[in-house]
Motif scaffolding. Sequence first.
Motif, PDB file in Angstrom:
ATOM      1  N   UNK A 282       5.414  14.299   6.423  1.00  0.00           N
ATOM      2  CA  UNK A 282       4.037  14.012   5.983  1.00  0.00           C
ATOM      3  C   UNK A 282       3.519  12.917   5.135  1.00  0.00           C
ATOM      4  N   UNK A 283       4.458  12.353   5.164  1.00  0.00           N
ATOM      5  CA  UNK A 283       4.144  10.639   3.865  1.00  0.00           C
ATOM      6  C   UNK A 283       3.490  10.011   5.197  1.00  0.00           C
ATOM      7  N   UNK A 284       4.413   9.656   5.782  1.00  0.00           N
ATOM      8  CA  UNK A 284       3.956   8.843   7.590  1.00  0.00           C
ATOM      9  C   UNK A 284       2.760   8.738   7.891  1.00  0.00           C
ATOM     10  N   UNK A 285       1.835  10.278   7.331  1.00  0.00           N
ATOM     11  CA  UNK A 285       0.734  10.414   8.205  1.00  0.00           C
ATOM     12  C   UNK A 285      -0.888  10.335   6.994  1.00  0.00           C
ATOM     13  N   UNK A 286      -0.209  10.345   5.695  1.00  0.00           N
ATOM     14  CA  UNK A 286      -1.012  10.360   4.737  1.00  0.00           C
ATOM     15  C   UNK A 286      -0.959   8.500   4.487  1.00  0.00           C
ATOM     16  N   UNK A 287       0.015   8.295   5.293  1.00  0.00           N
ATOM     17  CA  UNK A 287       0.330   6.532   4.226  1.00  0.00           C
ATOM     18  C   UNK A 287      -0.516   5.788   5.729  1.00  0.00           C
ATOM     19  N   UNK A 288      -1.765   6.031   5.714  1.00  0.00           N
ATOM     20  CA  UNK A 288      -2.667   5.589   6.729  1.00  0.00           C
ATOM     21  C   UNK A 288      -4.690   5.600   6.342  1.00  0.00           C
ATOM     22  N   UNK A 289      -5.002   4.740   6.244  1.00  0.00           N
ATOM     23  CA  UNK A 289      -6.505   4.301   5.066  1.00  0.00           C
ATOM     24  C   UNK A 289      -7.464   5.757   5.471  1.00  0.00           C
ATOM     25  N   UNK A 290      -7.396   5.474   6.765  1.00  0.00           N
ATOM     26  CA  UNK A 290      -8.596   6.104   8.013  1.00  0.00           C
ATOM     27  C   UNK A 290      -8.501   7.645   7.983  1.00  0.00           C
ATOM     28  N   UNK A 291      -6.445   8.089   7.828  1.00  0.00           N
ATOM     29  CA  UNK A 291      -6.521   9.546   8.298  1.00  0.00           C
ATOM     30  C   UNK A 291      -6.797   9.858   6.639  1.00  0.00           C
TER      31      UNK A 291
ATOM     32  N   UNK B  89      -7.112   2.642  -0.143  1.00  0.00           N
ATOM     33  CA  UNK B  89      -5.996   1.653  -0.258  1.00  0.00           C
ATOM     34  C   UNK B  89      -4.987   1.212  -1.238  1.00  0.00           C
ATOM     35  N   UNK B  90      -5.107   1.551  -2.224  1.00  0.00           N
ATOM     36  CA  UNK B  90      -3.929   2.302  -3.071  1.00  0.00           C
ATOM     37  C   UNK B  90      -3.132   2.437  -2.969  1.00  0.00           C
ATOM     38  N   UNK B  91      -3.574   3.454  -3.001  1.00  0.00           N
ATOM     39  CA  UNK B  91      -2.604   4.711  -2.356  1.00  0.00           C
ATOM     40  C   UNK B  91      -1.696   5.153  -0.789  1.00  0.00           C
TER      41      UNK B  91
ATOM     42  N   UNK C 277       3.307   4.886   2.011  1.00  0.00           N
ATOM     43  CA  UNK C 277       3.995   3.585   3.208  1.00  0.00           C
ATOM     44  C   UNK C 277       5.456   3.577   2.273  1.00  0.00           C
ATOM     45  N   UNK C 278       5.135   2.711   1.151  1.00  0.00           N
ATOM     46  CA  UNK C 278       6.672   3.143   0.867  1.00  0.00           C
ATOM     47  C   UNK C 278       7.748   4.511   0.631  1.00  0.00           C
ATOM     48  N   UNK C 279       6.962   5.198   0.253  1.00  0.00           N
ATOM     49  CA  UNK C 279       7.297   6.564  -0.074  1.00  0.00           C
ATOM     50  C   UNK C 279       7.795   7.345   1.380  1.00  0.00           C
TER      51      UNK C 279
END
Lengths: 109, 109
Positions: free
Chosen positions: A22-31, B17-19, B24-26
């Motif tokens: 899930x985190x991978x999906x969240x780790x994208x600004x647009x998404x 962007x901060x988040x 990405x690291x998590x």
Amino acid sequence: MPDTAHLDINQMRERAGEATGVLRVLAHEDRLLLLCQLSQAELCVSDLEQQLDIRQPSLSQQLGVLRREGLVATRREGKHIYYRVGDDRVLALLQTLYELYCQPHEGTS
Amino acid sequence: MPDTAHLDINQMRERAGEATGVLRVLAHEDRLLLLCQLSQAELCVSDLEQQLDIRQPSLSQQLGVLRREGLVATRREGKHIYYRVGDDRVLALLQTLYELYCQPHEGTS
DNA sequence: CTAACATTATATTGTAAGATAATATGTCTG
DNA sequence: CAGACATATTATCTTACAATATAATGTTAG
């Protein structure tokens, strides 16, 4: 402070695998922005396009990621396809992220 | 449900962007597990190596990522270097992730 | 059939992951 | 204080994956 004492390393890895998926999906600004908007209201692609200023194909690609990963659900209504957040854990995560990164008072007391 | 009504799109992008920088690291199984362990206790590299069964160079590389991104802080003690989580927001996120992905009762009521 | 809305396919680029080897840093002993 | 060992970090290279842009295709309403 999480108490993970009851989980062995294999269980931890399994849970961590779920979470990082899930985190991978969240780790994208647009998404992330898409999900934030969708946590507030059900919206169709053209709504999102206007609100976030992302071009339709890019938008649709990211929505595709969210769909495939099960983070959003959709509903068709005529020409429009409406999106909403379809996972309560994601909703909870968005809430926490909002509190941590969007609340003015980052909260000591 | 986050109320982002007071943020315009540029502010939202900035916060996002901060988040996403942190997310990405998590979003990496080994790193997430490292942070979980470190949220419980200050530990040195060899402790982590044993607990998570990751080889030292890989471990050190991931710890390097965590350091550069400011998620952990370190302290030297003789031959050992002790790591701890050095960001309260990260600690809060870990707590939420734990509740969502590691608690047996995922919580309807 | 045409226009509006949305998704999929494709190709290119860039970035992260993972393994191995080399180097640094500190401790202890003689 | 040299030398050997344990601990930890950095460098390098290869591979794989994600991001981005553009073009093509599908779907529905009128």
